[in-house]
Motif scaffolding. Structure first.
Motif, PDB file in Angstrom:
ATOM      1  N   TRP A  25       0.928  -1.282   0.106  1.00  0.00           N
ATOM      2  CA  TRP A  25       0.074  -0.018   0.052  1.00  0.00           C
ATOM      3  C   TRP A  25       0.883   1.396   0.108  1.00  0.00           C
ATOM      4  CZ3 TRP A  25      -4.337  -1.270   3.990  1.00  0.00           C
ATOM      5  CH2 TRP A  25      -5.223  -2.119   3.544  1.00  0.00           C
ATOM      6  N   GLY A  26       2.264   1.108   0.345  1.00  0.00           N
ATOM      7  CA  GLY A  26       2.958   2.204   0.340  1.00  0.00           C
ATOM      8  C   GLY A  26       3.048   3.039   1.535  1.00  0.00           C
ATOM      9  N   ASP A  27       3.402   4.103   1.602  1.00  0.00           N
ATOM     10  CA  ASP A  27       3.735   5.097   2.805  1.00  0.00           C
ATOM     11  C   ASP A  27       2.317   5.216   3.422  1.00  0.00           C
ATOM     12  OD1 ASP A  27       5.424   7.089   4.471  1.00  0.00           O
ATOM     13  OD2 ASP A  27       3.643   8.286   3.811  1.00  0.00           O
ATOM     14  N   ARG A  28       2.166   5.089   4.849  1.00  0.00           N
ATOM     15  CA  ARG A  28       0.853   5.407   5.446  1.00  0.00           C
ATOM     16  C   ARG A  28       0.415   6.836   5.444  1.00  0.00           C
ATOM     17  NH1 ARG A  28       0.481   5.572  12.129  1.00  0.00           N
ATOM     18  NH2 ARG A  28      -2.007   6.282  12.207  1.00  0.00           N
ATOM     19  N   GLU A  29       1.268   7.743   5.714  1.00  0.00           N
ATOM     20  CA  GLU A  29       0.824   9.068   5.849  1.00  0.00           C
ATOM     21  C   GLU A  29       0.271   9.375   4.479  1.00  0.00           C
ATOM     22  OE1 GLU A  29       2.279  13.485   7.435  1.00  0.00           O
ATOM     23  OE2 GLU A  29       3.701  11.635   7.650  1.00  0.00           O
ATOM     24  N   GLU A  30       1.025   9.238   3.332  1.00  0.00           N
ATOM     25  CA  GLU A  30       0.629   9.584   1.932  1.00  0.00           C
ATOM     26  C   GLU A  30      -0.981   8.907   1.754  1.00  0.00           C
ATOM     27  OE1 GLU A  30       1.639  11.583  -0.217  1.00  0.00           O
ATOM     28  OE2 GLU A  30       3.208  12.129   1.488  1.00  0.00           O
ATOM     29  N   ARG A  31      -1.114   7.755   2.264  1.00  0.00           N
ATOM     30  CA  ARG A  31      -2.505   7.184   2.092  1.00  0.00           C
ATOM     31  C   ARG A  31      -3.592   7.581   2.740  1.00  0.00           C
ATOM     32  NH1 ARG A  31      -1.814   2.373   5.091  1.00  0.00           N
ATOM     33  NH2 ARG A  31       0.530   1.714   4.968  1.00  0.00           N
ATOM     34  N   GLY A  32      -3.296   8.053   4.023  1.00  0.00           N
ATOM     35  CA  GLY A  32      -4.117   8.920   4.692  1.00  0.00           C
ATOM     36  C   GLY A  32      -4.464  10.222   4.143  1.00  0.00           C
ATOM     37  N   ILE A  33      -3.577  11.100   3.500  1.00  0.00           N
ATOM     38  CA  ILE A  33      -3.656  12.242   2.823  1.00  0.00           C
ATOM     39  C   ILE A  33      -4.825  12.003   1.710  1.00  0.00           C
ATOM     40  CG2 ILE A  33      -2.676  13.887   1.426  1.00  0.00           C
ATOM     41  CD1 ILE A  33      -0.279  13.675   3.378  1.00  0.00           C
ATOM     42  N   ALA A  34      -4.375  10.699   1.012  1.00  0.00           N
ATOM     43  CA  ALA A  34      -5.238  10.583  -0.346  1.00  0.00           C
ATOM     44  C   ALA A  34      -6.548  10.217   0.056  1.00  0.00           C
ATOM     45  CB  ALA A  34      -4.741   9.295  -0.903  1.00  0.00           C
ATOM     46  N   MET A  35      -6.816   9.552   1.132  1.00  0.00           N
ATOM     47  CA  MET A  35      -8.231   9.048   1.823  1.00  0.00           C
ATOM     48  C   MET A  35      -9.014  10.461   2.203  1.00  0.00           C
ATOM     49  SD  MET A  35      -8.595   5.738   1.469  1.00  0.00           S
ATOM     50  CE  MET A  35      -9.985   5.290   2.548  1.00  0.00           C
ATOM     51  N   GLU A  36      -8.285  11.519   2.889  1.00  0.00           N
ATOM     52  CA  GLU A  36      -8.891  12.563   3.168  1.00  0.00           C
ATOM     53  C   GLU A  36      -9.278  13.534   2.086  1.00  0.00           C
ATOM     54  OE1 GLU A  36      -8.319  15.224   7.109  1.00  0.00           O
ATOM     55  OE2 GLU A  36      -6.500  15.109   5.900  1.00  0.00           O
ATOM     56  N   VAL A  37      -8.419  13.680   1.121  1.00  0.00           N
ATOM     57  CA  VAL A  37      -8.598  14.454   0.066  1.00  0.00           C
ATOM     58  C   VAL A  37      -9.730  13.846  -1.036  1.00  0.00           C
ATOM     59  CG1 VAL A  37      -7.617  15.293  -2.141  1.00  0.00           C
ATOM     60  CG2 VAL A  37      -6.108  15.525  -0.004  1.00  0.00           C
ATOM     61  N   SER A  38      -9.430  12.715  -1.098  1.00  0.00           N
ATOM     62  CA  SER A  38     -10.687  12.095  -1.996  1.00  0.00           C
ATOM     63  C   SER A  38     -12.158  12.400  -1.342  1.00  0.00           C
ATOM     64  CB  SER A  38     -10.592  10.560  -2.063  1.00  0.00           C
ATOM     65  OG  SER A  38      -9.085  10.419  -2.679  1.00  0.00           O
ATOM     66  N   THR A  39     -12.222  12.066  -0.021  1.00  0.00           N
ATOM     67  CA  THR A  39     -13.338  12.186   0.404  1.00  0.00           C
ATOM     68  C   THR A  39     -13.676  13.500   0.829  1.00  0.00           C
ATOM     69  OG1 THR A  39     -12.907  10.359   2.123  1.00  0.00           O
ATOM     70  CG2 THR A  39     -14.716  11.771   2.796  1.00  0.00           C
ATOM     71  N   ALA A  40     -13.025  14.452   1.020  1.00  0.00           N
ATOM     72  CA  ALA A  40     -13.451  15.831   1.133  1.00  0.00           C
ATOM     73  C   ALA A  40     -13.720  16.611  -0.366  1.00  0.00           C
ATOM     74  CB  ALA A  40     -12.287  16.706   1.442  1.00  0.00           C
ATOM     75  N   VAL A  41     -13.034  16.129  -1.314  1.00  0.00           N
ATOM     76  CA  VAL A  41     -13.429  16.471  -2.726  1.00  0.00           C
ATOM     77  C   VAL A  41     -14.854  16.061  -3.198  1.00  0.00           C
ATOM     78  CG1 VAL A  41     -12.921  16.210  -5.006  1.00  0.00           C
ATOM     79  CG2 VAL A  41     -11.158  16.857  -3.510  1.00  0.00           C
ATOM     80  N   GLY A  42     -14.913  14.709  -2.849  1.00  0.00           N
ATOM     81  CA  GLY A  42     -16.280  14.179  -3.007  1.00  0.00           C
ATOM     82  C   GLY A  42     -17.716  14.851  -2.475  1.00  0.00           C
ATOM     83  N   VAL A  43     -17.492  15.094  -0.998  1.00  0.00           N
ATOM     84  CA  VAL A  43     -18.498  15.533  -0.502  1.00  0.00           C
ATOM     85  C   VAL A  43     -18.752  17.242  -0.880  1.00  0.00           C
ATOM     86  CG1 VAL A  43     -18.433  14.186   1.619  1.00  0.00           C
ATOM     87  CG2 VAL A  43     -17.337  16.365   1.581  1.00  0.00           C
ATOM     88  N   LEU A  44     -17.519  17.945  -1.095  1.00  0.00           N
ATOM     89  CA  LEU A  44     -17.850  19.425  -1.664  1.00  0.00           C
ATOM     90  C   LEU A  44     -18.481  19.277  -3.031  1.00  0.00           C
ATOM     91  CD1 LEU A  44     -13.944  20.647  -0.655  1.00  0.00           C
ATOM     92  CD2 LEU A  44     -16.372  21.475   0.293  1.00  0.00           C
ATOM     93  N   THR A  45     -18.074  18.514  -3.872  1.00  0.00           N
ATOM     94  CA  THR A  45     -18.977  18.558  -5.089  1.00  0.00           C
ATOM     95  C   THR A  45     -20.293  18.167  -4.903  1.00  0.00           C
ATOM     96  OG1 THR A  45     -17.872  16.222  -5.493  1.00  0.00           O
ATOM     97  CG2 THR A  45     -16.901  18.119  -6.563  1.00  0.00           C
ATOM     98  N   ALA A  46     -20.454  17.332  -3.771  1.00  0.00           N
ATOM     99  CA  ALA A  46     -22.151  16.859  -3.746  1.00  0.00           C
ATOM    100  C   ALA A  46     -22.955  17.757  -2.687  1.00  0.00           C
ATOM    101  CB  ALA A  46     -21.970  15.459  -3.075  1.00  0.00           C
ATOM    102  N   GLY A  47     -22.140  18.807  -2.253  1.00  0.00           N
ATOM    103  CA  GLY A  47     -23.079  19.855  -1.489  1.00  0.00           C
ATOM    104  C   GLY A  47     -22.471  20.385  -0.204  1.00  0.00           C
ATOM    105  N   ALA A  48     -21.354  19.870   0.234  1.00  0.00           N
ATOM    106  CA  ALA A  48     -20.725  20.250   1.653  1.00  0.00           C
ATOM    107  C   ALA A  48     -20.185  21.708   1.483  1.00  0.00           C
ATOM    108  CB  ALA A  48     -19.744  19.463   2.127  1.00  0.00           C
TER     109      ALA A  48
END
Length: 312
Positions: free
Chosen positions: A266-289
């Protein structure tokens, strides 16, 4: 004949709610980022998460960033506010949990007062995992921060009367109504709070969030349905701005917590966490947050860049 771009007009509009002294949320009369259809309201806001106790299980890179301030939430909040310039700071009382320090509501109130004095940005106050204790924490914190227009995350079905009465009615702050990824539950809680006497301009919504890959499609469809009901059907009970604590969910899933030794592929833990956070944030912003709460400064930079690209 010149082509004329069709526009979708809605009857309803999301209310504009002010966090702190002048941070405006909501106000849109179209779907997220649909500037070609009409008024997109205020630009979505991004906040950063600060704890009342030093974290012990955050990635090494993030721990190194906060190592000199993590033992003092007032210093931590000021450090974040000055270095990363978030729109707001979320003060999360992990130490109030009975499984950690079991801080009293009075202790939490003193910490919140110090943090508020140390930063110029608005605060969002978040509790621990106990809804019963959160009601008591919010009551004390709202009292020492009365009429600040800070948001308290969250009022739920089990404590909305106490939270709504103290935060929204007695002490003049904003109540965040939290439900569990269901339009009808979100609507019901909003109605209960307004029947209690909390004014819509003193309310935000958290209709529930999960990390990408963990039932996230239900989060997105719920946001879609809420926005369409608010705008297309002019449902005034769903026209409050939405704030979503993305970091609370994304940094506890296995992709963000598994060590590199346990999951080398899976690679570097911190980079994974950032990717999960960014993906989730972008998803909810485009849906209405209308606002999201993040943990990592890199996530803040990426999400803020995404928002700027979308609105400019």
């Amino acid at each position: 004949m010149a082509y004329k771009n069709p526009q979708q007009k809605f009857q309803g509009k999301i209310k504009e709610v002010v966090l702190g002294e002048g941070l405006k949320l909501g106000g849109e009369s179209v779907l997220p980022f649909y500037s070609f259809d009409g008024d997109t309201g205020n630009t979505p806001k991004v906040g950063m998460e600060v704890w009342d106790i030093p974290p012990v299980d955050w990635p090494e890179g993030l721990m190194n960033i906060i190592k000199d301030v993590a033992d003092d939430p007032a210093k931590w909040a000021k450090f974040y506010a000055e270095k990363y310039n978030p729109d707001f700071i979320t003060l999360r009382f992990i130490g109030a949990n009975p499984d950690t320090l079991n801080r009293s509501p009075e202790e939490c109130a003193e910490i919140a007062k110090r943090v508020a004095k140390n930063v110029d940005v608005p605060l969002v106050i978040a509790g621990c995992d106990s809804n019963e204790k959160n009601a008591r924490i919010f009551t004390k914190v709202a009292e020492v921060l009365s009429n600040k227009n800070y948001a308290f995350l969250s009022a739920v079905e089990g404590n909305y009367k106490e939270v709504g009465a103290a935060v929204g009615l007695a002490y003049g702050n904003l109540v965040v109504a939290e439900s569990s990824v269901d339009l009808n539950l979100a609507k019901q809680l909003n109605i209960l709070l307004t029947q209690l006497g909390v004014k819509p301009e003193k309310m935000l919504m958290n209709p529930g969030v999960s990390s990408v890959g963990y039932g996230f499609e239900y989060v997105i469809t719920t946001l879609d349905r809420i926005k369409l009901a608010a705008l297309e059907q002019n449902d005034t009970t769903l026209q409050m701005p939405i704030i979503m604590p993305v970091s609370f969910e994304t940094w506890k899933v296995k992709e963000s917590v598994a060590s590199k030794e346990d999951a080398p592929e899976w690679g570097d833990r911190e980079e994974r966490g950032i990717a999960m956070e960014v993906s989730t944030a972008v998803g909810v912003l485009t849906a209405g947050a209308n606002a999201v709460i993040l943990r990592h400064p890199k996530s803040l930079d990426v999400v803020r860049g995404f928002i700027n690209e979308m609105v400019n």
